[in-house]
Scaffold this active site. Structure first.
Site, PDB file in Angstrom:
ATOM      1  N   HIS A 151       9.643  23.572  22.158  1.00  0.00           N
ATOM      2  CA  HIS A 151       8.200  23.771  22.334  1.00  0.00           C
ATOM      3  C   HIS A 151       7.719  24.708  21.222  1.00  0.00           C
ATOM      4  CE1 HIS A 151       4.334  24.787  23.740  1.00  0.00           C
ATOM      5  NE2 HIS A 151       4.664  25.933  24.293  1.00  0.00           N
ATOM      6  N   ASN A 168       0.064  26.031  18.853  1.00  0.00           N
ATOM      7  CA  ASN A 168       0.675  25.725  20.148  1.00  0.00           C
ATOM      8  C   ASN A 168      -0.233  24.740  20.887  1.00  0.00           C
ATOM      9  OD1 ASN A 168       1.611  25.689  22.768  1.00  0.00           O
ATOM     10  ND2 ASN A 168       1.787  27.913  22.980  1.00  0.00           N
ATOM     11  N   CYS A 225       3.051  24.254  29.541  1.00  0.00           N
ATOM     12  CA  CYS A 225       3.730  23.821  28.303  1.00  0.00           C
ATOM     13  C   CYS A 225       5.026  23.072  28.574  1.00  0.00           C
ATOM     14  CB  CYS A 225       4.015  25.017  27.406  1.00  0.00           C
ATOM     15  SG  CYS A 225       2.560  25.993  27.064  1.00  0.00           S
TER      16      CYS A 225
END
Ligand code: UT7
Length: 311
Positions: free
Chosen positions: A236, A266, A112
């Site tokens: 994020h 996500n 990520c």
């Protein structure tokens, strides 16, 4: 010579999967997902759409937005943990389709935090005068490594792509400071074993709350700024509770943090560029605003950037 973002693009798959859709597939509820994560729906790419297809669409959008030709790009960096195949890389696949004939190409594996790693790598090549433009793509097809028998992870992830062209910007604008980091001892908390992603959510949560806030503060200090000079936070999009803790640590009001997790879930390496594009399109980020971007992920890895917006 300052490097900054001169073009942004994204690709969002069409298929919307709501929490109610997931209720029918597993032992979960819309209420649990919304309150524990902030997610209401996510997008899944169909069987006929691979990671490289999404990367290509986002890249094309970013190149168009930058107003350049693909053959002016010196390097393509694709951050992904879900490539079409182990090799060739997604970056070489899109190099061909974009006809970016002068570009070198490689993929980055930093989960990520991959888009942060990509942008900071791009900055080095641009500011050294090596390449005029570097294309950075964050892309994931997480639905293909999601175990739909595991409610702890299956409700969290989505597919998508975001891209940025990094090039020279006017004095005072662009990347002001950055931080990158890794802690391999935490690799056991988030990984892929066999076909599926595995996660120890509580451990990753604790790490993320600590690291996101700390890295965001560090880049602000390194840029010689104070928290009250920050105009917008683009974290994020992993969990609204993690994002909120970073926002509160910076003392920013709610409307100064990007929140796309409710729509897209996500999307790992794609979440920051997808969110950036959203905020620019909505007019929430404008020229000369100070933006802080911060990401974390499997590895464990993290990265943050303070940037003054504009070309
Ligand atoms: O991009 C980076 C990667 N990932 C992350 O950033 C994730 C970081 N971690 C998190 O976001 C959170 O830890 C989760 C959202 C994954 C989990 O939230 P939590 O508040 O930490 O829940 P928990 O794991 O402590 O579980 C609480 C309860 C458990 O039930 P019991 O044991 O208390 O009876 C779980 O079984 O919630 C249950 N649960 C669910 N219930 C309904 C876990 N997943 C679900 C679900 N639906 N989908």
């Amino acid at each position: 010579m300052n490097a900054g973002i001169v073009g942004l693009g994204r690709y969002i798959p069409e298929q919307i999967v709501t929490n109610f859709d997931l209720e029918k597939r597993m032992d979960t509820t819309d209420e649990w997902i919304r309150t524990r994560t902030g997610i209401e729906e996510r997008r899944f790419a169909g069987d006929d759409v691979n990671t490289s297809d999404m990367a290509y669409e986002a890249a094309k959008d970013a190149i168009h937005d930058a107003g350049i030709r693909a053959d002016q790009i010196g390097l393509i960096l694709v951050a992904t943990v879900t490539p079409d195949k182990p090799f060739p890389s997604v970056s070489t696949m899109i190099q061909e389709r974009l006809e970016a004939t002068h570009a070198a190409a490689m993929d980055i594996s930093a989960a990520c935090a991959g888009f942060m790693y990509g942008v900071i790598t791009a900055k080095q090549f641009v500011e050294s005068g090596t390449y005029p433009y570097v294309l950075v793509v964050g892309v994931e097809k997480l639905s293909k490594i999601t175990n739909f028998e595991d409610r702890n992870t299956a409700v969290l992830f989505g597919d998508g792509a975001g891209a940025a062209v990094i090039g020279h910007v006017s004095e005072g604008r662009g990347i002001l400071s950055f931080e990158l980091g890794a802690d391999g001892s935490g690799g056991k908390h988030l990984y892929q074993e066999g076909p599926y992603l595995e996660m120890n959510g509580r451990e990753v949560f604790k790490f993320a709350v600590r690291q996101m806030g700390e890295s965001a503060e560090n880049v602000i200090t390194k840029a010689g700024l104070s928290k009250d000079e920050v105009d917008f936070l683009v974290p994020h999009q992993a969990n609204i509770r993690i994002m909120e803790s970073s926002r509160q640590r910076l003392g920013l009001p709610e409307e100064k943090m990007s929140k796309t997790i409710n729509q897209f879930g996500n999307t790992s390496a794609a979440s920051i560029p997808i969110s950036l594009k959203e905020e620019v399109l909505n007019g929430k980020i404008s020229d000369d605003d100070v933006i802080v971007m911060v990401g974390f992920g499997g590895g464990l890895t993290w990265g943050a950037i303070a940037m003054r917006w504009g070309k």
